[in-house]
Design an enzyme around this catalytic site. Structure first.
Site, short mmCIF file in Angstrom:
data_model
loop_
_atom_site.label_atom_id
_atom_site.label_comp_id
_atom_site.label_asym_id
_atom_site.label_seq_id
_atom_site.Cartn_x
_atom_site.Cartn_y
_atom_site.Cartn_z
CG ASP A 1 -9.19 2.52 -0.71
OD1 ASP A 1 -9.94 1.56 -0.70
OD2 ASP A 1 -8.94 3.20 0.29
CB SER B 1 -5.00 7.08 4.49
OG SER B 1 -6.09 7.00 3.61
CE1 TYR C 1 -3.71 2.48 0.72
CE2 TYR C 1 -2.83 2.76 2.93
CZ TYR C 1 -3.72 3.12 1.94
OH TYR C 1 -4.62 4.12 2.18
NE ARG D 1 -1.31 5.50 1.22
CZ ARG D 1 -0.49 5.33 2.26
NH1 ARG D 1 0.43 4.40 2.21
NH2 ARG D 1 -0.58 6.10 3.32
CG ASP D 2 -6.13 6.36 0.14
OD1 ASP D 2 -6.30 5.43 -0.66
OD2 ASP D 2 -6.23 6.23 1.37
CE LYS E 1 -8.03 0.68 10.47
NZ LYS E 1 -7.10 1.78 10.20
CD GLU F 1 -2.86 -0.36 13.36
OE1 GLU F 1 -3.03 -0.20 12.13
OE2 GLU F 1 -1.96 -1.07 13.84
CD1 TRP G 1 -15.09 7.73 3.84
CD2 TRP G 1 -13.42 7.40 5.29
NE1 TRP G 1 -14.28 8.84 3.81
CE2 TRP G 1 -13.26 8.67 4.70
CE3 TRP G 1 -12.50 6.97 6.24
CZ2 TRP G 1 -12.21 9.52 5.02
CZ3 TRP G 1 -11.46 7.82 6.58
CH2 TRP G 1 -11.32 9.08 5.97
CD1 TRP H 1 -16.31 2.91 -5.27
CD2 TRP H 1 -14.85 2.32 -3.68
NE1 TRP H 1 -15.17 3.63 -5.47
CE2 TRP H 1 -14.26 3.30 -4.52
CE3 TRP H 1 -14.12 1.82 -2.62
CZ2 TRP H 1 -12.95 3.76 -4.32
CZ3 TRP H 1 -12.82 2.27 -2.42
CH2 TRP H 1 -12.25 3.24 -3.25
CG ASP I 1 -10.89 4.28 9.84
OD1 ASP I 1 -10.07 3.37 9.63
OD2 ASP I 1 -12.09 4.06 10.09
#
Length: 398
Positions: A170, A131, A119, A124-125, A346, A350, A318, A218, A352
């Site tokens: 994602d 994140s 990841y 990213r994202d 996940k 931790e 989310w 999604w 989000d």
């Protein structure tokens, strides 16, 4: 995960998957690990019927060193230790955190399989804030040489250990539904090239691969099924149709029920536009599309935080959903041929993302009424949330 249930905003679907906490360090255990000879996984079969998902020491140490000493209710300790003993995935979410892989591999016995999340794509994202990653758009060469190649080298040095990979949560789903977001347009070429490179390079005999496919809220929208399947299949084919590729991972870091019927949002005004109201239906329905697109279509489903339903105001909420609980434990007994296993991807506990609206990485979804507040930065240990997951676990851990 960040998605939307509004048909007027199907193109605005996005996501956020929190990276694990960097606060603890991994050390190899002294017990015997690995098999006597090299492992050869047959990706044409469900390897989770042969191997148990490994309870890795990184997450165990978070629970033993952060959670248990700080429990507000000592009666939760036994449940917390059960979670520590439950198989879950190790997240390689930065170049530095590739250092987690070697110690994790060194502790896995022969009858278990190590779950690993890859990841760290550039940009990213692209449609979220909580994140975002370390690599900027255009740093694809660093992703390949400093991240993927290094992971491959470590895996090759441990041929006697079985490994299951979840590739880039994602990423490709964002390209399907967020093509109007400039950051996603900028990231698109790197995502496609990076995912294909990861699949090709990590196509090793002791590895089985699953590519992230979002979830039923999604890519499960009727309008997203065909383009979603085609996007994923392109990556698989661009990688040379790797032999060790098995299919998809769904509901990673998500909240959707496995088989709730009617679904959580089945009474919404736009429910008629989404026939995938739970993950069981999504795995079957999307799986048919994947097969038609020429791609292996088996799935693993993250059930780590889906023990309680009916908590979200909208499907797209989310972040640190308030009232959530640990869900079905990892098992290959899913009752569905296309679903290889329930897994915990996940790490519960931790965060989000932060609820501090002044923070640089603040995402408005972490300030919604159905998001737990206060919450720390993405990946940081969230003690109050962990205790809530224990209390609300379903099946109960208490």
């Amino acid at each position: 995960m960040k998605i939307t249930s509004s048909t007027a905003a199907l193109a605005l679907v996005a996501s956020a998957v929190a990276a694990p906490s960097p606060t603890t360090q991994d050390k190899p255990t002294k017990r015997q690990a690995g098999c006597a000879s090299a492992v050869s996984l047959n990706a044409q079969t469900n390897v989770f019927k042969q191997y148990t998902l490994h309870a890795n020491n990184f997450y165990r140490k978070e629970i033993e060193e952060l959670a248990i000493p700080n429990l507000s209710d000592p009666s939760l300790e036994a449940a917390a230790r059960k979670v520590a003993d439950t198989g879950s995935f190790v997240w390689l979410d930065t170049i530095a955190n590739v250092d987690r892989l070697e110690p994790a591999l060194a502790e896995v016995p022969c009858n278990e399989i190590l779950g690993v999340v890859v990841y760290d794509l550039p940009g990213r994202d692209c449609a979220a804030k909580a994140s975002n990653g370390e690599l900027k758009v255009g740093e694809l060469n660093r992703y390949k040489t400093e991240f993927i190649d290094r992971i491959a080298s470590i895996l090759k040095a441990h041929p006697k250990t079985a490994v299951a990979l979840v590739i880039e949560p994602d990423s490709l789903p964002n390209l399907v539904t967020n093509s109007d977001v400039q950051a996603c347009r900028n990231s698109a070429a790197g995502y496609r090239d990076g995912v294909a490179y990861a699949l090709k390079t990590l196509n090793l005999p002791n590895v089985v691969q699953y590519i992230d496919a979002g979830h039923g809220g999604w890519l499960g929208w009727d309008a997203n099924l065909k383009p979603g399947a085609e996007e994923l299949a392109k990556a698989y084919k661009a990688a040379g149709s790797p032999k060790q590729f098995r299919g998809i991972a769904t509901n990673v870091a998500g909240w959707n029920a496995w088989d709730l019927s009617p679904g959580e949002f089945s009474s919404a005004s736009d429910a008629k536009y989404n026939s995938c109201q739970n993950e069981r239906t999504y795995v079957n329905t999307f799986g048919q599309r994947l097969k038609a697109a020429g791609m292996p279509n088996h799935a693993i489903v993250d059930t780590g935080r889906s023990g309680v339903q009916g908590l979200r105001e909208e499907w797209g909420n989310w972040c640190n959903v308030d009232g959530a609980g640990f869900g079905r434990p990892p098992s290959a007994d899913t009752g569905l041929e296309l679903a290889d296993a329930f897994v915990w991807v996940k790490p519960g506990g931790e965060s989000d993302g932060t609820s501090d609206s002044s923070a640089v990485r603040y995402d408005s979804f972490c300030g919604k009424p159905d998001a737990f507040q206060p919450s720390p930065e993405a990946g940081a240990w969230h003690q109050e949330y962990f205790e809530m997951l224990l209390r609300n676990s379903n099946p109960s851990l208490l």
